[in-house]
Design a protein around this motif. Structure first.
Motif, mmCIF file in Angstrom:
data_model
loop_
_atom_site.group_PDB
_atom_site.id
_atom_site.type_symbol
_atom_site.label_atom_id
_atom_site.label_comp_id
_atom_site.label_asym_id
_atom_site.label_seq_id
_atom_site.Cartn_x
_atom_site.Cartn_y
_atom_site.Cartn_z
ATOM 1 N N LEU A 538 0.837 -1.204 0.000
ATOM 2 C CA LEU A 538 0.000 0.000 0.000
ATOM 3 C C LEU A 538 0.870 1.251 0.000
ATOM 4 O O LEU A 538 0.560 2.239 -0.681
ATOM 5 C CB LEU A 538 -0.915 -0.010 1.219
ATOM 6 N N GLY A 542 -0.012 2.461 -3.556
ATOM 7 C CA GLY A 542 -1.204 3.265 -3.321
ATOM 8 C C GLY A 542 -2.522 2.583 -3.550
ATOM 9 O O GLY A 542 -3.567 3.244 -3.567
ATOM 10 N N THR A 543 -2.536 1.276 -3.717
ATOM 11 C CA THR A 543 -3.775 0.519 -3.853
ATOM 12 C C THR A 543 -3.506 -0.908 -3.413
ATOM 13 O O THR A 543 -2.382 -1.241 -2.995
ATOM 14 C CB THR A 543 -4.315 0.565 -5.294
ATOM 15 N N TYR A 633 -5.589 3.213 5.194
ATOM 16 C CA TYR A 633 -4.510 3.932 4.522
ATOM 17 C C TYR A 633 -5.067 5.075 3.686
ATOM 18 O O TYR A 633 -6.255 5.107 3.338
ATOM 19 C CB TYR A 633 -3.705 2.974 3.633
ATOM 20 N N THR A 634 -4.208 6.052 3.388
ATOM 21 C CA THR A 634 -4.602 7.184 2.547
ATOM 22 C C THR A 634 -4.480 6.782 1.085
ATOM 23 O O THR A 634 -3.411 6.388 0.630
ATOM 24 C CB THR A 634 -3.718 8.408 2.833
ATOM 25 N N ARG A 635 -5.606 6.949 0.365
ATOM 26 C CA ARG A 635 -5.613 6.553 -1.042
ATOM 27 C C ARG A 635 -5.717 7.747 -1.996
ATOM 28 O O ARG A 635 -5.090 7.766 -3.047
ATOM 29 C CB ARG A 635 -6.780 5.601 -1.306
ATOM 30 N N TYR A 636 -6.553 8.739 -1.616
ATOM 31 C CA TYR A 636 -6.799 9.883 -2.500
ATOM 32 C C TYR A 636 -6.727 11.185 -1.715
ATOM 33 O O TYR A 636 -6.835 11.199 -0.491
ATOM 34 C CB TYR A 636 -8.198 9.804 -3.130
ATOM 35 N N GLY A 642 -4.844 10.256 -6.907
ATOM 36 C CA GLY A 642 -4.017 9.331 -6.167
ATOM 37 C C GLY A 642 -2.796 10.007 -5.564
ATOM 38 O O GLY A 642 -2.269 10.982 -6.113
ATOM 39 N N ILE A 643 -2.339 9.500 -4.413
ATOM 40 C CA ILE A 643 -1.159 10.043 -3.740
ATOM 41 C C ILE A 643 0.056 9.270 -4.238
ATOM 42 O O ILE A 643 0.142 8.057 -4.065
ATOM 43 C CB ILE A 643 -1.302 9.929 -2.218
ATOM 44 N N VAL A 644 1.003 9.977 -4.860
ATOM 45 C CA VAL A 644 2.117 9.325 -5.539
ATOM 46 C C VAL A 644 3.306 9.106 -4.603
ATOM 47 O O VAL A 644 3.864 8.013 -4.528
ATOM 48 C CB VAL A 644 2.544 10.146 -6.774
ATOM 49 N N PRO A 646 5.309 8.177 -1.495
ATOM 50 C CA PRO A 646 5.061 7.436 -0.242
ATOM 51 C C PRO A 646 5.224 8.280 1.011
ATOM 52 O O PRO A 646 4.586 8.008 2.024
ATOM 53 C CB PRO A 646 6.101 6.305 -0.303
ATOM 54 N N LYS A 649 2.006 9.626 2.290
ATOM 55 C CA LYS A 649 0.960 8.645 2.598
ATOM 56 C C LYS A 649 0.986 8.278 4.075
ATOM 57 O O LYS A 649 1.989 8.455 4.759
ATOM 58 C CB LYS A 649 1.150 7.371 1.759
#
Length: 727
Positions: A538, A542-543, A633-636, A642-644, A646, A649
């Motif tokens: 994750l 990010g997914t 977790y933080t996704r958007y 999307g959060i690129v 890390p 995040k």
């Protein structure tokens, strides 16, 4: 006989005479009035006797008067005729002091200040404190009120708003703390250094100089900033981002500071290790040997220097070429670069022995990225004068040589040969068995898992997913995460690894351990189920891995992933108004933040703190029993972008159904301090008895270990060595 008796006798005589000489039968009356009432009446002509002195409680009789209230005309021989004319006189009294004054007036108990004995009002004065007028509000003068009945005895007067006042001689208003533009007060901005390396930071401070004293200032604001795009400001710290300058000033209250200029310069990267080699370690008199130095990292900024430290009579050094003299012996050449150093021995010998054959080998030719191996050789004759030179003939992007140590930098193939005296050795192929086609065609699940090991490369993971095979660890887990025993800290604050390393065009993510060494890899599109692997996945991509689905399935199910199926990939609100026992996660949109969190199930063997979630298998291959363990977790961002990065995040783990959380710190077994409801002493999932403690912040810090570590050949950076093999 006193004067009063004499006057009264005279009065009687006068009254009698008046009666005798009256020409008319009309009867006149003289009324004696006491406190508004007729006390006695006498008809003129009768024997007139003055009444006894009247009594009025709490008062002393002071005589009879023709006028009531002013009592300016006492009854006398001179005023008798006028008294008879108006037919009435009035008793005058003076008020007595209360007989109980020595003990205080006796007052009833209903806050009435009238004395029960004498009726006198006996207030108990008390001071109504004054209210200081400030630069922001009006004030009041001191007043008085009764402490018993609260009657205002002295009104307070309004005092107007005052101008700013500096009574402490610190250039600040004593009331609102505003910095004042008074004569001699200067706001001074001081930076620790006017240069900062790219990627590093410099601090600054703000203070006031006034009346020979210096006062620190924390409540400042930026006034003007030029070159903001080159830096990041973090409180009183400037981080250099890109080469250039930043010029800024600050303001506080009515004061504005000087401007300061900070230049962001190229980072000074120290050399960490040197590997020396020579095209010949044995040369004849008047011969030459070329010295080569390999410095890590290659982008170091230190200067490399070569010098002879022993055997100066046998050779001289010109640049990196060693020229032998006619004196036989050993010459020691040393290379220094910053704090790194290395030495190599070159011998000046009488006879040159040339090699006739050369064969090479490697102790490990199947290397993962970051792994290293040692190249060895056999030369005939063994006393050949010159040394072996190693050459990468193909796949230069996949390996790098440090002397006779090869380090894999990619997953592709590479070929290496050795040369000596014009002889070329056999070829060594690194990663000859790299996967280039699907190796799992026709492989059953039972065959695959019979001798299971995690995926060895991105392509390996990719082909496994095509057959619904796992790529990461499949070991059972306990509810609590395994925490590294040596977690790095800055004081009492845990550090979160900020080193972000992607390989294979972003398809392989490097997982470090607490010491900054490579601990694991997770591959994009690989399937994972363990807490460590999924958290890293994750963070990296990010997914969720492909064996996850959005569905919240409980009970019987059917999936090609079998018992490695996982679900519940859905948005997590974190709304603490609805669930007050949940702690507030950083920047979460459910509490007004700018990040959208998602959650997933993470199958464990149950939880010992939530009776509704017994210790059982999450998935036995045919039935799902959802537990209390989740990853959130933080996704958007708010716009579903999307959060690129890390480092932008957040990944959290909870195994008691959102009551408490621990942050994943981006390294193997890196889990932060627990916070939340049970930690704070609250009752599990209670909306009435809850006490969630706040998020325990961490500090970003790079973990990649660039400290050199010795092996049998040369000094190598540990972060490149990884799982180093030795000969």
């Amino acid at each position: 006989m006193n004067k009063k008796i004499t006057f009264l006798v005279a009065l009687l005589v006068v009254a009698t005479v008046c009666c005798l000489v009256a020409c008319q039968p009309t009867t006149k009356t003289l009324n004696f009035i006491v406190d508004g009432n007729v006390y006695l009446s006498f008809q003129i002509g009768q024997k007139l006797v003055l009444p006894a002195d009247p009594h009025l409680a709490g008062h002393t009789f002071q005589g009879w008067y023709l006028d009531d209230g002013t009592f300016s005309k006492p009854l006398s021989q001179q005023t008798l005729a006028e008294a008879l004319e108006q037919s009435q006189v009035f008793a005058k009294f003076s008020k007595d002091q209360c007989k109980h004054v020595s003990l205080g007036h006796i007052v009833d108990n209903d806050k009435n200040c009238a004395c029960d004995i004498c009726g006198e009002i006996a207030h108990t004065p008390q001071v109504v404190p004054s209210v200081e007028a400030t630069c922001q509000q009006t004030g009041l003068t001191e007043g008085q009120s009764c402490a018993v009945c609260n009657e205002i005895l002295q009104e307070q007067q309004i005092v107007g708003v005052q101008p700013h006042s500096d009574v402490n001689n610190d250039a600040r208003c004593q009331w609102c703390n505003l910095l004042l533009a008074v004569d001699g007060a200067n706001l001074v901005l001081v930076v620790d250094s006017q240069t900062v390396e790219q990627g590093k930071s410099v601090s600054f401070n703000v203070h006031v100089e006034y009346l020979g004293n210096t006062f620190p200032v924390d409540d400042w604001q930026f006034a003007e900033v030029l070159g903001m795009e080159n830096v990041t400001f973090d409180n009183n710290t400037i981080w250099g981002n890109t080469l250039g300058t930043v010029e800024f000033s600050v303001q506080a209250g009515q004061l504005q500071s000087n401007f300061v200029l900070v230049q962001i310069v190229e980072a000074q990267i120290p050399a960490e290790s040197i590997v020396l080699s020579a095209d010949a370690t044995k040369i004849h008199p008047n011969g030459t040997a070329t010295i080569s130095a390999y410095v890590y990292p290659q982008n170091h900024t230190d200067d490399l220097q070569l010098r002879i430290v022993s055997g100066q009579n046998s050779a001289v050094l010109d640049g990196n070429v060693l020229h032998a003299t006619n004196v036989l012996g050993k010459v020691v050449v040393e290379a220094t670069c910053g704090n790194a150093s290395a030495q190599i021995d070159v011998y000046v010998v009488a006879q040159i022995v040339e090699a006739t054959s050369l064969s090479i080998w490697c102790n490990n030719t199947d290397l993962e990225v970051g792994e290293s191996a040692v190249l060895n050789y056999q030369v005939v004759p063994s006393n050949a004068t010159n040394s072996v030179v190693w050459v990468v003939t193909s796949g230069q992007e996949n390996v790098v040589l440090y002397g006779n140590v090869v380090v894999a930098t990619g997953t592709g193939q590479a070929t290496i040969v050795g040369t000596i005296d014009g002889i070329v050795s056999n070829v060594i192929v690194i990663n000859k068995t790299v996967i280039t086609s699907d190796p799992y065609v026709g492989v059953s699940a039972s065959e695959f898992y019979a001798n299971y090991h995690p995926a060895t490369s991105y392509m390996d993971a990719y082909y496994r997913t095509q057959h619904y095979f796992m790529s990461g660890s499949i070991a059972d887990q306990d509810q609590a995460p395994t925490v590294a025993p040596n977690q790095p800290k800055n004081g009492n604050t845990l550090l979160r690894n900020s080193t972000v390393t992607y390989l294979d065009d972003g398809n392989t993510y490097v997982v470090y351990d607490a010491n900054g060494n490579v601990a694991n890899y997770v591959y994009k599109d690989g399937a994972y189920v363990t807490l460590e692997d999924v958290a890293a996945y994750l963070m990296a991509f990010g997914t969720v891995p492909p064996n996850y689905t959005d569905a919240k399935i409980s009970g019987s199910f059917s999936s090609d992933w079998g018992k490695y199926y996982r679900g519940n990939h859905s948005q997590f609100s974190g709304n603490t108004s609805k669930y007050p026992y949940e702690p507030v996660l950083p920047r979460i949109s459910g509490c007004g933040g700018d990040l959208r969190y998602y959650e997933i199930d993470i199958g464990t063997t149950g939880t010992d703190c939530a009776p509704a979630y017994p210790a059982t298998d999450y998935n036995n291959g045919s039935k799902v029993v959802r537990g209390a363990a989740r990853i959130v977790y933080t996704r958007y961002d708010l716009n579903y972008n999307g959060i690129v990065d890390p480092n932008e995040k957040y990944v959290f783990y909870t195994y008691n159904h959102y009551n408490d959380f621990q942050e994943y710190l981006n390294y193997q077994n890196g889990w932060g301090q627990m916070f939340g409801n049970i930690t704070g002493g609250g009752q599990l999932s209670s909306k009435y008895n809850y006490n969630p403690t706040p998020y325990v912040a961490t500090t970003l810090h790079p973990f990649a270990n660039l400290t050199s570590s010795a092996n049998q050949v040369a000094l190598l950076p540990q972060s490149l060595v990884g799982k180093q093999q030795t000969a």
